[in-house]
Scaffold this motif. Structure first.
Motif, mmCIF file in Angstrom:
data_model
loop_
_atom_site.group_PDB
_atom_site.id
_atom_site.type_symbol
_atom_site.label_atom_id
_atom_site.label_comp_id
_atom_site.label_asym_id
_atom_site.label_seq_id
_atom_site.Cartn_x
_atom_site.Cartn_y
_atom_site.Cartn_z
ATOM 1 N N PHE A 64 34.913 -47.093 20.106
ATOM 2 C CA PHE A 64 35.652 -46.363 21.874
ATOM 3 C C PHE A 64 36.738 -46.232 21.696
ATOM 4 C CE2 PHE A 64 37.575 -46.284 25.806
ATOM 5 C CZ PHE A 64 36.278 -45.777 26.676
ATOM 6 N N GLY A 65 37.480 -47.505 20.670
ATOM 7 C CA GLY A 65 39.080 -46.566 20.429
ATOM 8 C C GLY A 65 39.257 -45.372 19.534
ATOM 9 N N PHE A 66 38.310 -45.823 18.145
ATOM 10 C CA PHE A 66 38.083 -44.958 17.865
ATOM 11 C C PHE A 66 38.656 -43.429 18.277
ATOM 12 C CE2 PHE A 66 36.882 -41.819 14.366
ATOM 13 C CZ PHE A 66 37.995 -41.686 13.194
ATOM 14 N N ASN A 67 37.881 -42.560 18.788
ATOM 15 C CA ASN A 67 37.170 -42.082 19.961
ATOM 16 C C ASN A 67 38.244 -41.448 20.732
ATOM 17 O OD1 ASN A 67 35.320 -41.130 17.922
ATOM 18 N ND2 ASN A 67 33.634 -41.033 19.621
ATOM 19 N N VAL A 68 38.592 -42.362 21.985
ATOM 20 C CA VAL A 68 39.676 -42.188 22.381
ATOM 21 C C VAL A 68 40.997 -41.233 21.422
ATOM 22 C CG1 VAL A 68 41.483 -43.307 24.415
ATOM 23 C CG2 VAL A 68 38.939 -43.605 24.121
ATOM 24 N N GLY A 69 41.588 -41.909 20.496
ATOM 25 C CA GLY A 69 42.721 -42.089 20.285
ATOM 26 C C GLY A 69 42.147 -40.546 19.025
ATOM 27 N N VAL A 70 41.215 -40.225 18.761
ATOM 28 C CA VAL A 70 41.163 -38.839 18.345
ATOM 29 C C VAL A 70 40.865 -38.157 18.867
ATOM 30 C CG1 VAL A 70 39.238 -36.786 17.391
ATOM 31 C CG2 VAL A 70 38.983 -39.479 16.773
ATOM 32 N N LEU A 71 40.656 -37.796 20.199
ATOM 33 C CA LEU A 71 41.073 -36.741 21.945
ATOM 34 C C LEU A 71 42.679 -37.416 22.191
ATOM 35 C CD1 LEU A 71 38.282 -37.791 24.173
ATOM 36 C CD2 LEU A 71 38.397 -35.770 22.412
ATOM 37 N N ARG A 72 42.794 -38.142 21.468
ATOM 38 C CA ARG A 72 44.388 -38.584 22.263
ATOM 39 C C ARG A 72 45.173 -37.455 21.192
ATOM 40 N NH1 ARG A 72 44.929 -43.736 22.057
ATOM 41 N NH2 ARG A 72 44.650 -44.090 24.605
ATOM 42 N N TRP A 73 45.298 -37.367 19.703
ATOM 43 C CA TRP A 73 46.123 -36.998 18.902
ATOM 44 C C TRP A 73 45.153 -35.185 18.908
ATOM 45 C CZ3 TRP A 73 45.835 -39.291 13.556
ATOM 46 C CH2 TRP A 73 46.979 -38.604 12.618
ATOM 47 N N THR A 74 44.173 -35.072 19.683
ATOM 48 C CA THR A 74 43.677 -34.004 20.007
ATOM 49 C C THR A 74 44.782 -33.051 21.051
ATOM 50 O OG1 THR A 74 41.236 -34.064 18.877
ATOM 51 C CG2 THR A 74 41.915 -31.506 20.249
ATOM 52 N N TRP A 75 44.723 -33.631 22.123
ATOM 53 C CA TRP A 75 45.575 -33.046 23.241
ATOM 54 C C TRP A 75 46.841 -33.274 22.792
ATOM 55 C CZ3 TRP A 75 46.784 -30.711 26.674
ATOM 56 C CH2 TRP A 75 47.287 -30.552 28.028
ATOM 57 N N GLY A 78 46.985 -29.620 21.040
ATOM 58 C CA GLY A 78 46.986 -28.048 21.822
ATOM 59 C C GLY A 78 48.299 -28.578 22.337
ATOM 60 N N TYR A 79 48.598 -29.589 23.424
ATOM 61 C CA TYR A 79 49.615 -29.746 24.679
ATOM 62 C C TYR A 79 51.170 -29.117 23.349
ATOM 63 C CZ TYR A 79 52.935 -30.481 28.237
ATOM 64 O OH TYR A 79 54.054 -29.974 29.264
ATOM 65 N N TYR A 80 51.229 -29.094 22.103
ATOM 66 C CA TYR A 80 52.289 -28.743 21.447
ATOM 67 C C TYR A 80 52.212 -27.571 21.236
ATOM 68 C CZ TYR A 80 55.189 -27.856 17.540
ATOM 69 O OH TYR A 80 56.167 -27.568 16.221
ATOM 70 N N GLY A 81 50.920 -26.992 20.365
ATOM 71 C CA GLY A 81 50.569 -25.882 20.222
ATOM 72 C C GLY A 81 50.074 -24.730 21.868
ATOM 73 N N TYR A 82 48.813 -23.973 21.033
ATOM 74 C CA TYR A 82 48.692 -23.155 21.137
ATOM 75 C C TYR A 82 47.131 -22.931 22.648
ATOM 76 C CZ TYR A 82 50.690 -20.360 18.149
ATOM 77 O OH TYR A 82 51.589 -20.790 16.960
ATOM 78 N N GLY A 83 47.412 -24.791 23.073
ATOM 79 C CA GLY A 83 46.637 -24.954 23.995
ATOM 80 C C GLY A 83 47.317 -25.385 25.978
ATOM 81 N N ALA A 84 49.146 -25.005 25.622
ATOM 82 C CA ALA A 84 49.937 -25.033 26.732
ATOM 83 C C ALA A 84 51.240 -25.168 25.974
ATOM 84 C CB ALA A 84 50.058 -27.019 27.240
ATOM 85 N N PRO A 102 55.534 -36.848 25.814
ATOM 86 C CA PRO A 102 55.645 -35.582 26.818
ATOM 87 C C PRO A 102 53.868 -35.820 27.014
ATOM 88 C CG PRO A 102 56.953 -34.068 25.269
ATOM 89 C CD PRO A 102 56.054 -35.525 24.236
ATOM 90 N N ALA A 103 52.886 -35.258 26.688
ATOM 91 C CA ALA A 103 51.683 -35.313 26.584
ATOM 92 C C ALA A 103 50.312 -36.751 26.703
ATOM 93 C CB ALA A 103 50.272 -34.338 26.003
ATOM 94 N N ARG A 104 50.025 -37.392 27.328
ATOM 95 C CA ARG A 104 49.006 -38.425 26.908
ATOM 96 C C ARG A 104 47.764 -38.376 27.866
ATOM 97 N NH1 ARG A 104 52.513 -43.701 29.950
ATOM 98 N NH2 ARG A 104 50.830 -44.511 28.126
ATOM 99 N N VAL A 184 47.658 -23.967 33.631
ATOM 100 C CA VAL A 184 46.542 -24.460 32.337
ATOM 101 C C VAL A 184 47.094 -25.667 32.425
ATOM 102 C CG1 VAL A 184 47.656 -24.574 29.912
ATOM 103 C CG2 VAL A 184 48.064 -22.431 31.541
ATOM 104 N N MET A 185 47.202 -26.961 32.467
ATOM 105 C CA MET A 185 47.420 -28.475 32.885
ATOM 106 C C MET A 185 45.759 -28.266 33.570
ATOM 107 S SD MET A 185 49.411 -30.720 30.809
ATOM 108 C CE MET A 185 48.885 -31.802 32.142
ATOM 109 N N GLY A 186 45.567 -28.578 34.458
ATOM 110 C CA GLY A 186 44.862 -28.038 35.446
ATOM 111 C C GLY A 186 43.472 -28.141 34.426
ATOM 112 N N MET A 187 43.374 -26.866 34.584
ATOM 113 C CA MET A 187 42.298 -26.366 33.185
ATOM 114 C C MET A 187 42.054 -27.579 32.008
ATOM 115 S SD MET A 187 42.018 -21.962 32.941
ATOM 116 C CE MET A 187 43.867 -22.056 33.012
ATOM 117 N N ASN A 188 43.169 -27.745 31.216
ATOM 118 C CA ASN A 188 43.070 -28.916 29.801
ATOM 119 C C ASN A 188 42.373 -29.721 30.593
ATOM 120 O OD1 ASN A 188 44.338 -27.369 27.315
ATOM 121 N ND2 ASN A 188 45.391 -27.037 28.597
#
Length: 243
Positions: A64-75, A78-84, A102-104, A184-188
Motif C-alpha cells: 500500500f505504501g509503495f502504491n501511494v508513493g507512485v500516485l504521489r510521485w505522479t501527482w 503532473g503538478y509541475y508539468g502539464y497537468g497543472a 507545493p503538491a501533496r 484544474v485543481m478540482g478536476m485533478n
C-alpha cells in the motif's frame, strides 16, 4: 488530516516563470522514464493486492505504501508539468511525502477492505467516474479501415485545454488565472480520488463533486454508497493518519 480516504492539496506558487513551461517536457524526461517502471510495478502490486484483499480483507501495508508513493510521485510531476503548471519547483525523486513541496497527496491506510467490493469496484462501480474522467483528461480512439490501414485520433480533455490557457496567460502576463487554477485543481482531485478507488486502496466511493481550490475541503456529507451495506466511512477508513 481530515476524515477522508484521499487528500489532495496544492499551493499555487508565485511568481511563475513566463517561459519555463515551454521546456518542462524536456526537463521531465527523467521522471517519465522512472514513472514508466514505477507504473509497471504499481499494476503488478495492485494485482497482488486484489488477491490479498479477496482472501484476507486486508491490503498489505508495505505494498500500500509503495502504491501511494507512485500516485504521489505522479501527482507532483503532473503538478509541475502539464497537468497543472502550478509550480516551477522541480519534483523530487522520491516515493515519500515531501511536506514542503507545493503538491501533496495522502491516502489513509484501511485496516479492513470489503472482500466482495474488490470484485466489482475497479470496473463496474467506477464506470460512471471513468466517463467523467474521459471528459477531464481526454480520450484516444483507434481503428482499422477497410483496406487494412489503421487510424487513431486523440481528443484533449478539459484539463489540457485549461492548462494551455494558463500557459498563454503566463507567457503574456506572468500570472496564472485564479479561476483556471481552481478548476484544474478540482478536476485533478477528482482524478486522483478515482485512481485510489480503482486501485483498491479504499472502499470509500469517490463523490461526484468538483472540489475546487488548493486545499482539500471539509467533508460535507458521507458519500458511502448503499452497496457498502450501510457501513460508514469511519468504519471503512479508520482515522489513523495518512501514508
Amino acid at each position: 488530516m481530515t476524515d477522508r480516504a484521499v487528500r489532495v492539496d496544492a499551493r499555487l506558487d508565485a511568481p511563475l516563470s513566463r517561459w519555463l513551461w515551454l521546456i518542462k517536457w524536456l526537463l521531465l524526461i527523467p521522471h517519465y522514464i522512472v514513472l514508466a517502471f514505477l507504473w509497471i510495478a504499481f499494476i503488478a502490486i495492485t494485482v497482488v493486492a486484489f488477491f490479498a484483499i479477496l482472501f484476507t480483507g486486508r491490503y498489505p501495508r508495505g505494498l500500500f505504501g509503495f502504491n501511494v508513493g507512485v500516485l504521489r510521485w505522479t501527482w507532483r510531476v503532473g503538478y509541475y508539468g502539464y497537468g497543472a503548471l502550478g509550480t516551477d519547483r522541480y519534483p523530487p525523486f522520491t516515493l515519500k511525502d515531501v511536506p514542503d513541496y507545493p503538491a501533496r497527496l495522502q491516502i489513509a491506510y484501511p485496516q479492513r477492505l470489503s472482500r466482495g467490493l474488490v470484485l466489482v469496484k475497479w470496473w463496474l462501480l467506477a464506470i460512471p467516474h471513468y466517463l467523467v474522467l474521459a471528459l477531464f483528461t481526454g480520450v484516444g480512439l483507434s481503428g482499422v479501415t477497410s483496406d487494412d490501414g489503421s487510424w487513431s485520433v486523440t481528443f484533449p480533455g478539459l484539463v489540457d485545454l485549461l492548462v494551455v490557457l494558463a500557459a498563454v496567460a503566463l507567457l503574456f502576463t506572468a500570472r496564472y488565472p485564479g479561476g483556471i487554477f481552481e478548476f484544474v485543481m478540482g478536476m485533478n482531485r477528482w482524478v486522483l480520488r478515482v485512481a485510489a478507488y480503482a486501485a483498491l486502496m479504499t472502499d470509500r466511493y469517490p463523490p461526484f463533486r468538483l472540489d475546487m481550490g488548493d486545499a482539500e475541503p471539509d467533508e460535507p456529507t458521507d458519500p458511502t454508497p448503499p452497496w457498502t451495506g450501510g457501513r460508514s466511512a469511519r468504519t471503512l477508513m479508520p482515522s489513523n493518519g495518512g501514508v
